[in-house]
Design a protein around this motif. Structure first.
Motif, PDB file in Angstrom:
ATOM      1  N   ILE A  17       0.845  -1.204   0.000  1.00 58.05           N
ATOM      2  CA  ILE A  17       0.000   0.000   0.000  1.00 58.05           C
ATOM      3  C   ILE A  17       0.879   1.252   0.000  1.00 58.05           C
ATOM      4  N   SER A  18       1.934   1.245   0.789  1.00 55.28           N
ATOM      5  CA  SER A  18       2.843   2.383   0.834  1.00 55.28           C
ATOM      6  C   SER A  18       3.463   2.645  -0.536  1.00 55.28           C
ATOM      7  N   THR A  29      -6.482   6.592  -7.049  1.00 51.29           N
ATOM      8  CA  THR A  29      -7.058   5.570  -6.176  1.00 51.29           C
ATOM      9  C   THR A  29      -6.142   4.357  -6.073  1.00 51.29           C
ATOM     10  N   VAL A  30      -5.978   3.853  -4.860  1.00 52.16           N
ATOM     11  CA  VAL A  30      -5.317   2.574  -4.618  1.00 52.16           C
ATOM     12  C   VAL A  30      -6.416   1.619  -4.181  1.00 52.16           C
ATOM     13  N   ARG A  31      -6.515   0.488  -4.870  1.00 51.77           N
ATOM     14  CA  ARG A  31      -7.565  -0.485  -4.565  1.00 51.77           C
ATOM     15  C   ARG A  31      -6.954  -1.755  -3.968  1.00 51.77           C
ATOM     16  N   VAL A  45      -3.452  -5.670  -4.717  1.00 46.38           N
ATOM     17  CA  VAL A  45      -3.233  -4.249  -4.482  1.00 46.38           C
ATOM     18  C   VAL A  45      -2.936  -3.619  -5.837  1.00 46.38           C
ATOM     19  N   VAL A  46      -3.774  -2.632  -6.209  1.00 43.22           N
ATOM     20  CA  VAL A  46      -3.687  -2.017  -7.535  1.00 43.22           C
ATOM     21  C   VAL A  46      -3.560  -0.513  -7.385  1.00 43.22           C
ATOM     22  N   ASP A  47      -2.645   0.077  -8.164  1.00 46.51           N
ATOM     23  CA  ASP A  47      -2.510   1.531  -8.147  1.00 46.51           C
ATOM     24  C   ASP A  47      -2.645   2.106  -9.555  1.00 46.51           C
ATOM     25  N   GLU A  48      -2.622   3.422  -9.636  1.00 46.34           N
ATOM     26  CA  GLU A  48      -2.761   4.132 -10.910  1.00 46.34           C
ATOM     27  C   GLU A  48      -1.486   4.889 -11.260  1.00 46.34           C
ATOM     28  N   PHE A 108      -0.322  -5.992  -7.806  1.00 51.00           N
ATOM     29  CA  PHE A 108       0.356  -7.102  -7.161  1.00 51.00           C
ATOM     30  C   PHE A 108      -0.672  -8.059  -6.592  1.00 51.00           C
ATOM     31  N   ASN A 109      -0.435  -9.349  -6.756  1.00 51.90           N
ATOM     32  CA  ASN A 109      -1.297 -10.389  -6.199  1.00 51.90           C
ATOM     33  C   ASN A 109      -0.504 -11.201  -5.171  1.00 51.90           C
TER      34      ASN A 109
END
Length: 115
Positions: A17-18, A29-31, A45-48, A108-109
């Protein structure tokens, strides 16, 4: 249910997340998603952000690895977070991987075996 060391797993999630927040543009958005896939719990964890360059992908889980150029510009770190995260997830009998098919940032999974 999965058998995890809560503190160590929290360290992995916190790192992902960081990183997602650090490398994403302001206001994006971070999902985070949890789902079951067969006999595994999968945390995504997915970012843009700008994503991870192809040349860095082969070494991103090694100690002290940091991507250079536009992907890293202005971001400080030790290059240990992903290496430590991989070691923790490996010790839990799971896997951590970049979803290389995701093109709108980084995804990332984490897969952990269910009890």
């Amino acid at each position: 249910m999965a058998s995890i060391d809560y503190a160590r797993f929290n360290q992995v999630i916190s790192n992902l997340i960081s990183n997602a927040c650090k490398f994403s543009p302001s206001g994006s958005t971070v999902r985070i998603r949890l789902e079951r896939r067969d006999d595994f719990a999968v945390v995504r964890v997915v970012d843009e952000g700008p994503g991870i360059g192809p040349e860095f992908r082969q070494r991103m889980f090694t100690r002290f690895a940091q991507e250079e150029g536009v992907h890293q510009a202005g971001h400080v770190g030790t290059g240990l977070g992903l290496a430590i995260s991989k070691a923790i997830i490996d010790a839990h009998g799971g896997t951590i991987a970049l979803d290389e098919s995701y093109a709108d940032g980084a995804a990332f999974n984490i897969s952990l075996p269910l009890l």
